[in-house]
Design a protein around this motif. Structure first.
Motif, PDB file in Angstrom:
ATOM      1  N   GLU A 117       0.831  -1.202   0.000  1.00  0.00           N
ATOM      2  CA  GLU A 117       0.000   0.000   0.000  1.00  0.00           C
ATOM      3  C   GLU A 117       0.869   1.257   0.000  1.00  0.00           C
ATOM      4  O   GLU A 117       0.528   2.255  -0.631  1.00  0.00           O
ATOM      5  N   THR A 118       1.999   1.212   0.697  1.00  0.00           N
ATOM      6  CA  THR A 118       2.904   2.362   0.749  1.00  0.00           C
ATOM      7  C   THR A 118       4.227   1.994   0.089  1.00  0.00           C
ATOM      8  O   THR A 118       4.828   0.972   0.429  1.00  0.00           O
ATOM      9  N   GLN A 119       4.632   2.809  -0.868  1.00  0.00           N
ATOM     10  CA  GLN A 119       5.879   2.604  -1.607  1.00  0.00           C
ATOM     11  C   GLN A 119       6.675   3.908  -1.582  1.00  0.00           C
ATOM     12  O   GLN A 119       6.096   4.994  -1.592  1.00  0.00           O
ATOM     13  N   THR A 120       7.993   3.793  -1.594  1.00  0.00           N
ATOM     14  CA  THR A 120       8.848   4.959  -1.789  1.00  0.00           C
ATOM     15  C   THR A 120       9.068   5.095  -3.286  1.00  0.00           C
ATOM     16  O   THR A 120       9.410   4.126  -3.961  1.00  0.00           O
ATOM     17  N   ILE A 121       8.828   6.292  -3.807  1.00  0.00           N
ATOM     18  CA  ILE A 121       8.943   6.543  -5.244  1.00  0.00           C
ATOM     19  C   ILE A 121       9.992   7.612  -5.485  1.00  0.00           C
ATOM     20  O   ILE A 121      10.048   8.628  -4.784  1.00  0.00           O
ATOM     21  N   SER A 122      10.826   7.367  -6.495  1.00  0.00           N
ATOM     22  CA  SER A 122      11.912   8.272  -6.863  1.00  0.00           C
ATOM     23  C   SER A 122      11.675   8.797  -8.281  1.00  0.00           C
ATOM     24  O   SER A 122      11.275   8.044  -9.170  1.00  0.00           O
ATOM     25  N   LEU A 123      11.955  10.077  -8.490  1.00  0.00           N
ATOM     26  CA  LEU A 123      11.839  10.714  -9.805  1.00  0.00           C
ATOM     27  C   LEU A 123      13.206  11.188 -10.260  1.00  0.00           C
ATOM     28  O   LEU A 123      13.939  11.819  -9.496  1.00  0.00           O
ATOM     29  N   SER A 124      13.555  10.869 -11.507  1.00  0.00           N
ATOM     30  CA  SER A 124      14.776  11.414 -12.104  1.00  0.00           C
ATOM     31  C   SER A 124      14.404  12.124 -13.393  1.00  0.00           C
ATOM     32  O   SER A 124      13.508  11.700 -14.121  1.00  0.00           O
ATOM     33  N   LEU A 125      15.088  13.228 -13.638  1.00  0.00           N
ATOM     34  CA  LEU A 125      14.887  14.017 -14.860  1.00  0.00           C
ATOM     35  C   LEU A 125      16.244  14.223 -15.504  1.00  0.00           C
ATOM     36  O   LEU A 125      17.194  14.629 -14.823  1.00  0.00           O
ATOM     37  N   GLY A 126      16.350  13.928 -16.793  1.00  0.00           N
ATOM     38  CA  GLY A 126      17.621  14.080 -17.487  1.00  0.00           C
ATOM     39  C   GLY A 126      18.715  13.213 -16.906  1.00  0.00           C
ATOM     40  O   GLY A 126      19.882  13.565 -16.953  1.00  0.00           O
ATOM     41  N   GLY A 127      18.336  12.076 -16.316  1.00  0.00           N
ATOM     42  CA  GLY A 127      19.312  11.174 -15.727  1.00  0.00           C
ATOM     43  C   GLY A 127      19.759  11.550 -14.324  1.00  0.00           C
ATOM     44  O   GLY A 127      20.573  10.856 -13.732  1.00  0.00           O
ATOM     45  N   SER A 128      19.250  12.650 -13.774  1.00  0.00           N
ATOM     46  CA  SER A 128      19.644  13.087 -12.433  1.00  0.00           C
ATOM     47  C   SER A 128      18.474  12.951 -11.462  1.00  0.00           C
ATOM     48  O   SER A 128      17.338  13.267 -11.790  1.00  0.00           O
ATOM     49  N   PHE A 129      18.789  12.512 -10.245  1.00  0.00           N
ATOM     50  CA  PHE A 129      17.788  12.384  -9.190  1.00  0.00           C
ATOM     51  C   PHE A 129      17.167  13.745  -8.872  1.00  0.00           C
ATOM     52  O   PHE A 129      17.867  14.738  -8.750  1.00  0.00           O
ATOM     53  N   VAL A 130      15.836  13.770  -8.731  1.00  0.00           N
ATOM     54  CA  VAL A 130      15.128  15.022  -8.449  1.00  0.00           C
ATOM     55  C   VAL A 130      14.390  14.986  -7.115  1.00  0.00           C
ATOM     56  O   VAL A 130      14.412  15.947  -6.363  1.00  0.00           O
ATOM     57  N   GLY A 131      13.714  13.875  -6.830  1.00  0.00           N
ATOM     58  CA  GLY A 131      12.924  13.836  -5.610  1.00  0.00           C
ATOM     59  C   GLY A 131      12.544  12.431  -5.211  1.00  0.00           C
ATOM     60  O   GLY A 131      12.641  11.489  -5.996  1.00  0.00           O
ATOM     61  N   LYS A 132      12.105  12.320  -3.942  1.00  0.00           N
ATOM     62  CA  LYS A 132      11.681  11.034  -3.407  1.00  0.00           C
ATOM     63  C   LYS A 132      10.509  11.282  -2.464  1.00  0.00           C
ATOM     64  O   LYS A 132      10.531  12.224  -1.671  1.00  0.00           O
ATOM     65  N   TRP A 133       9.506  10.428  -2.565  1.00  0.00           N
ATOM     66  CA  TRP A 133       8.300  10.562  -1.769  1.00  0.00           C
ATOM     67  C   TRP A 133       7.875   9.212  -1.218  1.00  0.00           C
ATOM     68  O   TRP A 133       8.083   8.176  -1.848  1.00  0.00           O
ATOM     69  N   SER A 134       7.245   9.214  -0.065  1.00  0.00           N
ATOM     70  CA  SER A 134       6.562   8.041   0.453  1.00  0.00           C
ATOM     71  C   SER A 134       5.110   8.174   0.007  1.00  0.00           C
ATOM     72  O   SER A 134       4.430   9.135   0.384  1.00  0.00           O
ATOM     73  N   VAL A 135       4.665   7.233  -0.813  1.00  0.00           N
ATOM     74  CA  VAL A 135       3.348   7.334  -1.442  1.00  0.00           C
ATOM     75  C   VAL A 135       2.453   6.203  -0.959  1.00  0.00           C
ATOM     76  O   VAL A 135       2.831   5.034  -1.023  1.00  0.00           O
ATOM     77  N   THR A 136       1.267   6.574  -0.484  1.00  0.00           N
ATOM     78  CA  THR A 136       0.278   5.583  -0.069  1.00  0.00           C
ATOM     79  C   THR A 136      -0.783   5.492  -1.158  1.00  0.00           C
ATOM     80  O   THR A 136      -1.431   6.487  -1.495  1.00  0.00           O
ATOM     81  N   PHE A 137      -0.926   4.294  -1.701  1.00  0.00           N
ATOM     82  CA  PHE A 137      -1.892   4.026  -2.756  1.00  0.00           C
ATOM     83  C   PHE A 137      -3.213   3.587  -2.144  1.00  0.00           C
ATOM     84  O   PHE A 137      -3.242   3.025  -1.042  1.00  0.00           O
ATOM     85  N   GLU A 138      -4.310   3.830  -2.850  1.00  0.00           N
ATOM     86  CA  GLU A 138      -5.616   3.400  -2.363  1.00  0.00           C
ATOM     87  C   GLU A 138      -5.722   1.877  -2.364  1.00  0.00           C
ATOM     88  O   GLU A 138      -6.404   1.290  -1.528  1.00  0.00           O
ATOM     89  N   VAL A 139      -5.066   1.244  -3.336  1.00  0.00           N
ATOM     90  CA  VAL A 139      -5.015  -0.213  -3.472  1.00  0.00           C
ATOM     91  C   VAL A 139      -3.544  -0.583  -3.603  1.00  0.00           C
ATOM     92  O   VAL A 139      -2.801   0.079  -4.332  1.00  0.00           O
ATOM     93  N   PRO A 140      -3.068  -1.612  -2.902  1.00  0.00           N
ATOM     94  CA  PRO A 140      -1.649  -1.982  -2.983  1.00  0.00           C
ATOM     95  C   PRO A 140      -1.154  -2.122  -4.425  1.00  0.00           C
ATOM     96  O   PRO A 140      -1.911  -2.481  -5.330  1.00  0.00           O
ATOM     97  N   ILE A 141       0.134  -1.852  -4.588  1.00  0.00           N
ATOM     98  CA  ILE A 141       0.741  -1.832  -5.916  1.00  0.00           C
ATOM     99  C   ILE A 141       2.082  -2.561  -5.859  1.00  0.00           C
ATOM    100  O   ILE A 141       2.756  -2.546  -4.831  1.00  0.00           O
ATOM    101  N   HIS A 142       2.436  -3.201  -6.966  1.00  0.00           N
ATOM    102  CA  HIS A 142       3.741  -3.861  -7.065  1.00  0.00           C
ATOM    103  C   HIS A 142       4.793  -2.823  -7.454  1.00  0.00           C
ATOM    104  O   HIS A 142       4.469  -1.757  -7.977  1.00  0.00           O
ATOM    105  N   GLU A 143       6.050  -3.163  -7.229  1.00  0.00           N
ATOM    106  CA  GLU A 143       7.129  -2.243  -7.604  1.00  0.00           C
ATOM    107  C   GLU A 143       7.135  -2.041  -9.120  1.00  0.00           C
ATOM    108  O   GLU A 143       6.651  -2.883  -9.879  1.00  0.00           O
ATOM    109  N   PHE A 144       7.669  -0.883  -9.544  1.00  0.00           N
ATOM    110  CA  PHE A 144       7.761  -0.579 -10.968  1.00  0.00           C
ATOM    111  C   PHE A 144       8.960   0.307 -11.236  1.00  0.00           C
ATOM    112  O   PHE A 144       9.511   0.936 -10.336  1.00  0.00           O
TER     113      PHE A 144
END
Length: 123
Positions: A87-114
């Protein structure tokens, strides 16, 4: 943040769309979309979810974010087995190959890693 997996592009390909909204002291600042054609890489039973987000690391200013980036990546960072939907996953965003941000995200329905490749666009 919102996740939509029920959209298609003009050719009928499935799209994974994550919509980011940035606020400063409660006031709306900017909106961005991360879009990927790898929609089949995201496994969940609910294709349209409003996500609860806790910031771990984020840019100091939305002004530092590009208006468009065709080399964007969005991925989960999990120690859980790939077969476990969480239900809760840590998600990372990269732009142009560089790390930009990281969030702890709670989904309404559990989700597999991607791990998605896609584009980033200021709305």
């Amino acid at each position: 943040m919102r996740m939509r997996l029920d959209e298609t592009d003009q050719f009928g390909n499935g799209i994974a769309r994550f919509s980011f909204r940035y606020y400063d002291d409660g006031a709306f600042q900017e909106a961005f979309d991360f879009t990927s054609l790898d929609a089949d890489e995201v496994s969940t039973s609910d294709l349209d979810q409003q996500l609860a987000v806790d910031i771990i690391i984020t840019p100091d200013s939305v002004d530092s974010l590009p208006m468009v980036d065709q080399d964007a990546g969005l991925q989960t960072l999990s120690d859980a087995p790939a077969t476990s939907a969480l239900e809760t996953q840590t998600i990372s965003l990269s732009l142009g190959g560089s790390f930009v941000g990281k969030w702890s995200v709670t989904f309404e329905v559990p989700i597999h890693e991607f791990n998605l490749d896609g584009s980033w666009v200021k709305l």
